[in-house]
Design a protein around this motif. Structure first.
Motif, short mmCIF file in Angstrom:
data_model
loop_
_atom_site.label_atom_id
_atom_site.label_comp_id
_atom_site.label_asym_id
_atom_site.label_seq_id
_atom_site.Cartn_x
_atom_site.Cartn_y
_atom_site.Cartn_z
N GLY A 13 0.79 -1.22 0.00
CA GLY A 13 0.00 0.00 0.00
C GLY A 13 0.82 1.27 0.00
N SER A 14 2.13 1.13 0.19
CA SER A 14 3.02 2.29 0.13
C SER A 14 3.64 2.36 -1.26
CB SER A 14 4.11 2.14 1.19
OG SER A 14 5.01 1.09 0.84
N ALA A 15 4.77 3.05 -1.39
CA ALA A 15 5.52 3.09 -2.65
C ALA A 15 6.57 1.98 -2.71
CB ALA A 15 6.21 4.45 -2.80
N VAL A 16 6.67 1.19 -1.64
CA VAL A 16 7.72 0.17 -1.54
C VAL A 16 7.20 -1.18 -2.01
CG1 VAL A 16 9.24 -1.08 0.04
CG2 VAL A 16 8.89 1.38 0.32
N ILE A 17 8.01 -1.86 -2.82
CA ILE A 17 7.74 -3.23 -3.24
C ILE A 17 8.85 -4.12 -2.69
CG2 ILE A 17 7.66 -4.80 -5.22
CD1 ILE A 17 6.25 -2.63 -6.79
N PHE A 37 10.75 -16.84 3.39
CA PHE A 37 9.91 -15.65 3.50
C PHE A 37 10.68 -14.45 4.07
CE2 PHE A 37 7.16 -19.36 3.58
CZ PHE A 37 6.44 -19.11 2.43
N ARG A 38 11.98 -14.52 3.91
CA ARG A 38 12.83 -13.38 4.28
C ARG A 38 12.81 -12.35 3.17
NH1 ARG A 38 18.37 -12.24 3.50
NH2 ARG A 38 18.63 -14.23 2.42
N VAL A 39 12.73 -11.05 3.54
CA VAL A 39 12.77 -9.98 2.55
C VAL A 39 14.19 -9.84 2.04
CG1 VAL A 39 12.43 -7.52 2.14
CG2 VAL A 39 10.85 -8.76 3.65
N LEU A 40 14.37 -10.02 0.74
CA LEU A 40 15.69 -10.00 0.13
C LEU A 40 16.11 -8.59 -0.27
CD1 LEU A 40 15.24 -13.14 -2.15
CD2 LEU A 40 16.34 -13.03 0.10
N ARG A 41 15.17 -7.81 -0.75
CA ARG A 41 15.47 -6.42 -1.12
C ARG A 41 14.16 -5.67 -1.32
NH1 ARG A 41 15.45 -5.15 -6.84
NH2 ARG A 41 14.87 -6.98 -8.09
N ALA A 65 7.87 9.61 -5.47
CA ALA A 65 7.43 8.27 -5.08
C ALA A 65 5.95 8.11 -5.42
CB ALA A 65 7.65 8.06 -3.59
N VAL A 66 5.59 6.91 -5.89
CA VAL A 66 4.20 6.60 -6.24
C VAL A 66 3.61 5.74 -5.12
CG1 VAL A 66 2.65 5.62 -7.96
CG2 VAL A 66 4.83 6.64 -8.68
N GLU A 67 2.73 6.29 -4.34
CA GLU A 67 2.10 5.58 -3.23
C GLU A 67 0.91 4.74 -3.70
OE1 GLU A 67 3.15 5.72 -0.06
OE2 GLU A 67 4.71 7.25 -0.33
N LYS A 68 0.38 3.94 -2.80
CA LYS A 68 -0.83 3.14 -3.02
C LYS A 68 -0.65 2.09 -4.12
CE LYS A 68 -3.00 5.64 0.04
NZ LYS A 68 -3.27 5.12 1.38
N ILE A 69 0.57 1.55 -4.24
CA ILE A 69 0.78 0.44 -5.17
C ILE A 69 -0.02 -0.75 -4.66
CG2 ILE A 69 2.47 -1.11 -6.18
CD1 ILE A 69 2.65 1.79 -7.16
N ASN A 70 -0.84 -1.34 -5.54
CA ASN A 70 -1.78 -2.36 -5.09
C ASN A 70 -1.54 -3.67 -5.83
OD1 ASN A 70 -3.94 -3.49 -3.73
ND2 ASN A 70 -5.51 -2.28 -4.72
N GLU A 71 -2.48 -4.15 -6.60
CA GLU A 71 -2.36 -5.43 -7.31
C GLU A 71 -1.15 -5.42 -8.25
OE1 GLU A 71 -3.08 -8.40 -7.70
OE2 GLU A 71 -3.92 -8.95 -9.64
N LEU A 72 -0.44 -6.55 -8.29
CA LEU A 72 0.79 -6.66 -9.09
C LEU A 72 0.69 -7.84 -10.06
CD1 LEU A 72 3.47 -6.38 -6.23
CD2 LEU A 72 2.53 -4.51 -7.60
N ASP A 76 14.32 -3.54 -11.32
CA ASP A 76 15.68 -3.31 -10.81
C ASP A 76 15.79 -2.04 -9.99
OD1 ASP A 76 16.66 -5.64 -12.07
OD2 ASP A 76 16.93 -4.55 -13.96
N ASN A 77 15.09 -0.98 -10.42
CA ASN A 77 15.26 0.30 -9.73
C ASN A 77 13.96 0.97 -9.30
OD1 ASN A 77 14.22 1.29 -12.15
ND2 ASN A 77 16.22 1.95 -12.94
N GLY A 78 12.82 0.37 -9.63
CA GLY A 78 11.54 0.93 -9.21
C GLY A 78 11.00 2.04 -10.09
N GLN A 79 11.74 2.42 -11.12
CA GLN A 79 11.28 3.50 -11.99
C GLN A 79 10.09 3.06 -12.85
OE1 GLN A 79 11.95 6.78 -12.45
NE2 GLN A 79 13.32 6.77 -10.67
N VAL A 80 9.09 3.92 -12.95
CA VAL A 80 7.96 3.67 -13.83
C VAL A 80 8.39 3.94 -15.27
CG1 VAL A 80 5.63 4.41 -14.46
CG2 VAL A 80 6.27 4.24 -12.05
N VAL A 81 8.20 2.96 -16.13
CA VAL A 81 8.64 3.08 -17.53
C VAL A 81 7.46 3.16 -18.49
CG1 VAL A 81 10.85 1.97 -17.10
CG2 VAL A 81 8.88 0.57 -17.76
N GLY A 82 6.24 2.90 -17.99
CA GLY A 82 5.07 2.98 -18.83
C GLY A 82 3.82 3.19 -18.00
N LYS A 83 2.77 3.68 -18.66
CA LYS A 83 1.51 3.91 -17.96
C LYS A 83 0.37 3.91 -18.98
CE LYS A 83 1.91 8.95 -18.25
NZ LYS A 83 1.82 10.25 -17.54
N VAL A 84 -0.80 3.49 -18.51
CA VAL A 84 -2.00 3.54 -19.35
C VAL A 84 -3.19 3.88 -18.46
CG1 VAL A 84 -2.35 1.03 -19.16
CG2 VAL A 84 -3.42 2.31 -21.03
#
Length: 255
Positions: A142-146, A154-158, A168-175, A198-206
């Motif tokens: 629900g944040s900007a973090v994935i 089940f350890r968080v790797l990165r 930052a883009v908040e409210k990231i939901n379904e993936l 790799d870096n979290g940058q948004v490269v496309g949108k619709v």
């Protein structure tokens, strides 16, 4: 429940990022085919594999996971969660179906054919969307973090932070993992974005505006939510909460 963000604010945000240094491809969408969907389901997660649609539906006391074919709404298999759980995203990895819950810090593991519950795991914080890259579970909260998570320990790797330029883009939901990118719904908006893992940058949108026509909406119809990808036929499938249809759409870059 989760607080609603207005479409106006999202519009301002996406206009603001259009001038960022990194180019972001904007797409048109076209509906290729429409499939039936149970309009009583509060869709939280969607997955498609070998001709089977897997769906996670939420709400307290109504949460479930089910399988069905695209042409019928009647489940072939179904499992209801205990009423204390609010189901969220799902993904299929290594012959296991993983499901998140929203605020219980609990995840579930099912046999994908029978939907028999085979195990549980603990998540840190809220669970929203879930996908995988063939090796790791990929989770939004629900944040900007994935988060990228080891499916065995089940350890968080990165972590990556989803950004448009420097914002930052908040409210990231379904993936959903699609050809090396993470596709994501932004909660309470009609935007679907494509994220560099790799870096979290948004490269496309619709903007999937009016994907479900107004005349087919009811007072109960909720937001766009649910992305599945058919790797065999290269079909992108999307739906929403309490929607009467799942749409196969194609994307083409705007000139």
């Amino acid at each position: 429940m989760k607080a609603k963000l207005s479409g106006f604010l999202f519009g301002l945000f996406f206009c603001a990022i259009s001038t960022s240094a990194q180019p972001i491809i904007e797409y048109h969408y076209q509906v290729v085919e429409r499939f039936p969907h149970d309009a009583m389901l509060f869709t939280q997660g969607l997955e498609f594999h070998d001709g089977i649609l897997y769906e996670s539906a939420g709400q307290w006391g109504q949460s479930q996971v089910l399988t069905r074919t695209l042409d019928k709404t009647q489940p072939t298999q179904q499992y209801s969660l205990d009423q204390r759980y609010f189901a969220e995203g799902i993904t299929l990895l290594n012959q296991k179906l993983y499901q998140l819950t929203w605020q219980s810090q609990q995840g579930f593991i099912y046999d994908p054919e029978s939907l028999k519950l085979e195990g549980k795991f603990i998540i840190s914080g809220e669970g929203w969307g879930l996908t995988n890259n063939g090796k790791e579970l990929i989770m939004s909260n629900g944040s900007a973090v994935i988060q990228f998570i080891d499916p065995d320990t089940f350890r968080v790797l990165r972590n990556i932070t989803v950004r448009m330029g420097d914002l930052a883009v908040e409210k990231i939901n379904e993936l959903e993992w699609v050809d090396g990118l993470i596709y994501a719904n932004i909660w309470h908006s009609e935007w679907l974005i494509m994220i560099n893992p790799d870096n979290g940058q948004v490269v496309g949108k619709v903007l999937l505006k009016e994907l479900l026509p107004k005349k087919q909406r009811t007072a109960k119809t909720d937001v766009l939510n649910g992305i599945a990808y058919d790797n065999d036929k290269k079909r992108l499938l999307v739906t929403g909460k309490y929607w009467p249809a799942v749409f196969h759409i194609t994307l083409s870059a705007k000139p």
